[in-house]
Design a protein around this motif. Structure first.
Motif, PDB file in Angstrom:
ATOM      1  N   ASP A  87      21.805  34.154  49.368  1.00 21.79           N
ATOM      2  CA  ASP A  87      21.478  34.204  47.931  1.00 21.79           C
ATOM      3  C   ASP A  87      22.426  35.071  47.103  1.00 21.79           C
ATOM      4  OD1 ASP A  87      19.114  32.523  47.859  1.00 21.79           O
ATOM      5  OD2 ASP A  87      18.132  34.105  49.007  1.00 21.79           O
ATOM      6  N   HIS A  88      23.584  35.394  47.633  1.00 23.35           N
ATOM      7  CA  HIS A  88      24.560  36.136  46.837  1.00 23.35           C
ATOM      8  C   HIS A  88      25.256  35.176  45.883  1.00 23.35           C
ATOM      9  CE1 HIS A  88      28.363  38.123  45.786  1.00 23.35           C
ATOM     10  NE2 HIS A  88      27.762  39.268  46.043  1.00 23.35           N
ATOM     11  N   VAL A  89      25.424  35.606  44.638  1.00 28.15           N
ATOM     12  CA  VAL A  89      26.130  34.810  43.635  1.00 28.15           C
ATOM     13  C   VAL A  89      27.263  35.650  43.064  1.00 28.15           C
ATOM     14  CG1 VAL A  89      25.973  33.529  41.467  1.00 28.15           C
ATOM     15  CG2 VAL A  89      24.010  33.581  43.030  1.00 28.15           C
ATOM     16  N   TYR A  90      28.501  35.216  43.279  1.00 26.15           N
ATOM     17  CA  TYR A  90      29.633  35.927  42.683  1.00 26.15           C
ATOM     18  C   TYR A  90      29.803  35.386  41.276  1.00 26.15           C
ATOM     19  CZ  TYR A  90      33.850  38.720  42.708  1.00 26.15           C
ATOM     20  OH  TYR A  90      34.785  39.686  42.458  1.00 26.15           O
ATOM     21  N   ASP A  91      29.594  36.256  40.304  1.00 28.54           N
ATOM     22  CA  ASP A  91      29.558  35.834  38.910  1.00 28.54           C
ATOM     23  C   ASP A  91      30.800  35.053  38.506  1.00 28.54           C
ATOM     24  OD1 ASP A  91      27.106  36.979  38.508  1.00 28.54           O
ATOM     25  OD2 ASP A  91      27.894  38.861  37.717  1.00 28.54           O
ATOM     26  N   ALA A  92      30.625  34.185  37.520  1.00 27.31           N
ATOM     27  CA  ALA A  92      31.707  33.334  37.043  1.00 27.31           C
ATOM     28  C   ALA A  92      32.891  34.177  36.558  1.00 27.31           C
ATOM     29  CB  ALA A  92      31.201  32.431  35.933  1.00 27.31           C
ATOM     30  N   HIS A  93      34.080  33.789  36.959  1.00 25.53           N
ATOM     31  CA  HIS A  93      35.302  34.499  36.600  1.00 25.53           C
ATOM     32  C   HIS A  93      36.482  33.578  36.834  1.00 25.53           C
ATOM     33  CE1 HIS A  93      35.112  34.835  40.948  1.00 25.53           C
ATOM     34  NE2 HIS A  93      36.394  35.143  40.956  1.00 25.53           N
ATOM     35  N   CYS A  94      37.659  34.006  36.430  1.00 29.65           N
ATOM     36  CA  CYS A  94      38.868  33.260  36.768  1.00 29.65           C
ATOM     37  C   CYS A  94      39.818  34.194  37.495  1.00 29.65           C
ATOM     38  CB  CYS A  94      39.530  32.664  35.521  1.00 29.65           C
ATOM     39  SG  CYS A  94      40.372  33.866  34.476  1.00 29.65           S
ATOM     40  N   ASP A  95      40.728  33.626  38.266  1.00 31.03           N
ATOM     41  CA  ASP A  95      41.760  34.394  38.946  1.00 31.03           C
ATOM     42  C   ASP A  95      43.078  34.166  38.232  1.00 31.03           C
ATOM     43  OD1 ASP A  95      40.020  35.398  40.914  1.00 31.03           O
ATOM     44  OD2 ASP A  95      40.209  33.561  42.083  1.00 31.03           O
ATOM     45  N   VAL A  96      43.945  35.175  38.260  1.00 29.25           N
ATOM     46  CA  VAL A  96      45.175  35.078  37.491  1.00 29.25           C
ATOM     47  C   VAL A  96      46.241  34.221  38.178  1.00 29.25           C
ATOM     48  CG1 VAL A  96      44.793  37.244  36.287  1.00 29.25           C
ATOM     49  CG2 VAL A  96      45.999  37.260  38.458  1.00 29.25           C
ATOM     50  N   GLY A  97      46.063  33.896  39.442  1.00 23.11           N
ATOM     51  CA  GLY A  97      47.012  33.049  40.149  1.00 23.11           C
ATOM     52  C   GLY A  97      46.312  31.931  40.888  1.00 23.11           C
ATOM     53  N   ASP A  98      47.096  30.999  41.408  1.00 22.69           N
ATOM     54  CA  ASP A  98      46.529  29.916  42.207  1.00 22.69           C
ATOM     55  C   ASP A  98      45.827  30.477  43.436  1.00 22.69           C
ATOM     56  OD1 ASP A  98      47.694  28.208  40.421  1.00 22.69           O
ATOM     57  OD2 ASP A  98      49.378  27.663  41.709  1.00 22.69           O
ATOM     58  N   GLY A  99      44.810  29.775  43.904  1.00 25.70           N
ATOM     59  CA  GLY A  99      44.085  30.236  45.083  1.00 25.70           C
ATOM     60  C   GLY A  99      43.584  29.092  45.937  1.00 25.70           C
ATOM     61  N   ILE A 100      43.361  29.389  47.203  1.00 23.57           N
ATOM     62  CA  ILE A 100      42.773  28.438  48.154  1.00 23.57           C
ATOM     63  C   ILE A 100      41.648  29.167  48.872  1.00 23.57           C
ATOM     64  CG2 ILE A 100      43.162  26.965  50.167  1.00 23.57           C
ATOM     65  CD1 ILE A 100      46.143  26.950  49.413  1.00 23.57           C
ATOM     66  N   LEU A 101      40.482  28.550  48.943  1.00 23.66           N
ATOM     67  CA  LEU A 101      39.349  29.128  49.651  1.00 23.66           C
ATOM     68  C   LEU A 101      39.048  28.265  50.868  1.00 23.66           C
ATOM     69  CD1 LEU A 101      37.160  31.364  49.571  1.00 23.66           C
ATOM     70  CD2 LEU A 101      35.676  29.715  48.407  1.00 23.66           C
ATOM     71  N   LEU A 102      39.085  28.862  52.067  1.00 27.26           N
ATOM     72  CA  LEU A 102      38.842  28.154  53.321  1.00 27.26           C
ATOM     73  C   LEU A 102      37.498  28.602  53.893  1.00 27.26           C
ATOM     74  CD1 LEU A 102      42.381  28.519  54.969  1.00 27.26           C
ATOM     75  CD2 LEU A 102      41.544  26.647  53.528  1.00 27.26           C
ATOM     76  N   GLN A 103      36.682  27.656  54.294  1.00 26.81           N
ATOM     77  CA  GLN A 103      35.342  27.955  54.801  1.00 26.81           C
ATOM     78  C   GLN A 103      35.336  27.860  56.330  1.00 26.81           C
ATOM     79  OE1 GLN A 103      33.105  28.983  52.757  1.00 26.81           O
ATOM     80  NE2 GLN A 103      31.345  29.155  54.111  1.00 26.81           N
ATOM     81  N   PHE A 104      34.877  28.949  57.005  1.00 24.59           N
ATOM     82  CA  PHE A 104      34.889  28.994  58.466  1.00 24.59           C
ATOM     83  C   PHE A 104      33.493  29.002  59.087  1.00 24.59           C
ATOM     84  CE2 PHE A 104      39.105  30.361  57.384  1.00 24.59           C
ATOM     85  CZ  PHE A 104      39.885  29.777  58.356  1.00 24.59           C
ATOM     86  N   HIS A 105      32.524  29.435  58.327  1.00 22.08           N
ATOM     87  CA  HIS A 105      31.159  29.473  58.864  1.00 22.08           C
ATOM     88  C   HIS A 105      30.189  29.381  57.698  1.00 22.08           C
ATOM     89  CE1 HIS A 105      27.832  30.584  61.564  1.00 22.08           C
ATOM     90  NE2 HIS A 105      27.376  31.277  60.537  1.00 22.08           N
ATOM     91  N   GLY A 106      29.108  28.634  57.905  1.00 21.80           N
ATOM     92  CA  GLY A 106      28.109  28.491  56.865  1.00 21.80           C
ATOM     93  C   GLY A 106      28.593  27.611  55.728  1.00 21.80           C
ATOM     94  N   ARG A 107      27.964  27.750  54.565  1.00 24.06           N
ATOM     95  CA  ARG A 107      28.300  26.918  53.413  1.00 24.06           C
ATOM     96  C   ARG A 107      28.447  27.796  52.164  1.00 24.06           C
ATOM     97  NH1 ARG A 107      23.394  22.828  53.252  1.00 24.06           N
ATOM     98  NH2 ARG A 107      22.312  24.779  53.799  1.00 24.06           N
ATOM     99  N   LYS A 108      29.231  27.310  51.245  1.00 23.01           N
ATOM    100  CA  LYS A 108      29.370  27.951  49.947  1.00 23.01           C
ATOM    101  C   LYS A 108      29.300  26.895  48.846  1.00 23.01           C
ATOM    102  CE  LYS A 108      31.590  32.467  50.099  1.00 23.01           C
ATOM    103  NZ  LYS A 108      32.816  33.251  49.865  1.00 23.01           N
ATOM    104  N   ILE A 109      28.598  27.254  47.766  1.00 22.03           N
ATOM    105  CA  ILE A 109      28.525  26.384  46.613  1.00 22.03           C
ATOM    106  C   ILE A 109      29.529  26.888  45.586  1.00 22.03           C
ATOM    107  CG2 ILE A 109      27.033  25.359  44.862  1.00 22.03           C
ATOM    108  CD1 ILE A 109      26.245  24.768  47.782  1.00 22.03           C
ATOM    109  N   VAL A 110      30.452  26.027  45.183  1.00 26.05           N
ATOM    110  CA  VAL A 110      31.490  26.398  44.231  1.00 26.05           C
ATOM    111  C   VAL A 110      31.310  25.583  42.956  1.00 26.05           C
ATOM    112  CG1 VAL A 110      33.964  26.549  43.779  1.00 26.05           C
ATOM    113  CG2 VAL A 110      33.091  26.918  46.098  1.00 26.05           C
TER     114      VAL A 110
END
Length: 336
Positions: free
Chosen positions: A120-143
């Motif tokens: 139930d953790h929610v990382y608040d809405a934001h932007c990053d200043v550069g390009d990014g890649i998010l890789l998932q290794f365990h569990g699930r994430k809602i983006v």
């Protein structure tokens, strides 16, 4: 854009324990948590706060790690994963080298971060200043992903002031559910909110090739090239210490000028409006110095993801307020 993680990527049998063991050894551990995790928090208060910005003592670090094990709404972040898990970092760089060399012809210098997130953790809405890649290794994430608008990408000199210029970052929301073995590409400036479902633990890795270049970095380098202390400065409003307000430009936008002996005209024209020479003599030299800088930049093929920015204010309360203001509150934005 969703991508598949290469099957040959070295990954531990127990990703959670592997990740937590790395976090355990990280004295610069970053930790966020929903306010309700704390004793004085209310059950209906879902605001995210920083429990550690990288300088937590051993007791706090242990509490954060314990919180994830208990599937509380806590997230751990450890940076420089390439140094803490060298073989993993080397593989990441090898796997993406070909694509990155094409995407960032002026060079790249990715940072790799590990994220271990509780229920139930929610990382608040934001932007990053550069390009990014998010890789998932365990569990699930809602983006949840949206913006920025085309107007944002049309600017030669830009910042990431998503609070002050919401019209540049608003657009329809796309929602993705990452499962183990998947990844997602996040272009610079794209707003995103990331959460973990109830009862789950997530392990993911973020990679940031970062192709942008701060104007303040360029200004410092021009002063060194001129051989005059404080030979140039930037106009008021362009020297903010916050990474979201500092002015940037993206060399990749001018890749067809790679190897040119002169700076791209559009870039030079825009930089001349934000750089202030100390004297008339230096003003006459500025265009020539910009061309020399461009030639050196093309040769070295090494970007400056952050570079020197103005010193942070001494007032710690001002710093903390700025940090907390960096994130939109998803609840306040009423995004579904």
């Amino acid at each position: 854009m969703l991508i598949d993680i290469p099957k040959s990527l070295p990954s531990p049998e127990n990703a959670v324990e592997w990740a937590l063991s790395i976090c355990q050894e990280d004295r610069a551990l970053i930790g966020t948590a929903m306010r309700r995790v704390f004793k004085d928090g209310k059950d209906d208060d879902d605001a995210m706060i920083y429990a550690s910005r990288g300088n937590a003592n051993a007791k706090t670090r242990a509490a954060l790690i314990s919180g994830v094990r208990k599937k509380l709404a806590v997230q751990l972040q450890t940076d420089f994963l390439e140094k803490k898990a060298p073989e993993f970092g080397k593989y990441i760089k090898r796997a993406f080298h070909s694509a990155w060399s094409m995407a960032y012809p002026f060079g790249y210098d990715p940072g790799i971060s590990l994220f271990v997130t509780g229920s139930d953790h929610v990382y608040d809405a934001h932007c990053d200043v550069g390009d990014g890649i998010l890789l998932q290794f365990h569990g699930r994430k809602i983006v949840k992903l949206w913006g920025p608008t085309q107007k944002f990408y049309e600017k030669v000199i830009f910042d990431h002031d998503f609070r002050g210029k919401p019209e540049l970052f608003e657009s329809p929301i796309a929602t993705y559910e990452l499962i183990a073995g998947q990844g997602i590409y996040l272009p610079r400036g794209a707003m995103h909110e990331i959460s973990v479902r109830g009862g789950e633990i997530s392990v993911s890795v973020g990679i940031r090739p970062e192709s942008i270049y701060p104007v303040m970095t360029l200004c410092t380098e021009l002063c060194e090239m001129a051989g005059v202390k404080d030979a140039f400065s930037v106009v008021p409003g362009c020297n903010d210490w916050s990474k979201f307000l500092a002015k940037m430009f993206n060399p990749t936008d001018f890749k067809r000028y790679l190897g040119s002996r002169t700076m791209p005209p559009a870039l030079r024209q825009n930089l001349l409006t934000v750089l202030q020479p100390k004297s008339e003599k230096l003003s006459e030299r500025l265009a020539q110095l910009l061309d020399r800088w461009w030639q050196k930049f093309c040769r070295r093929r090494k970007p400056s993801p952050t570079g020197p920015l103005p010193a942070r204010p001494i007032d710690r309360e001002a710093i903390l307020k700025q940090w907390e203001d960096e994130r939109y509150r998803a609840r306040e934005q009423k995004r579904g």
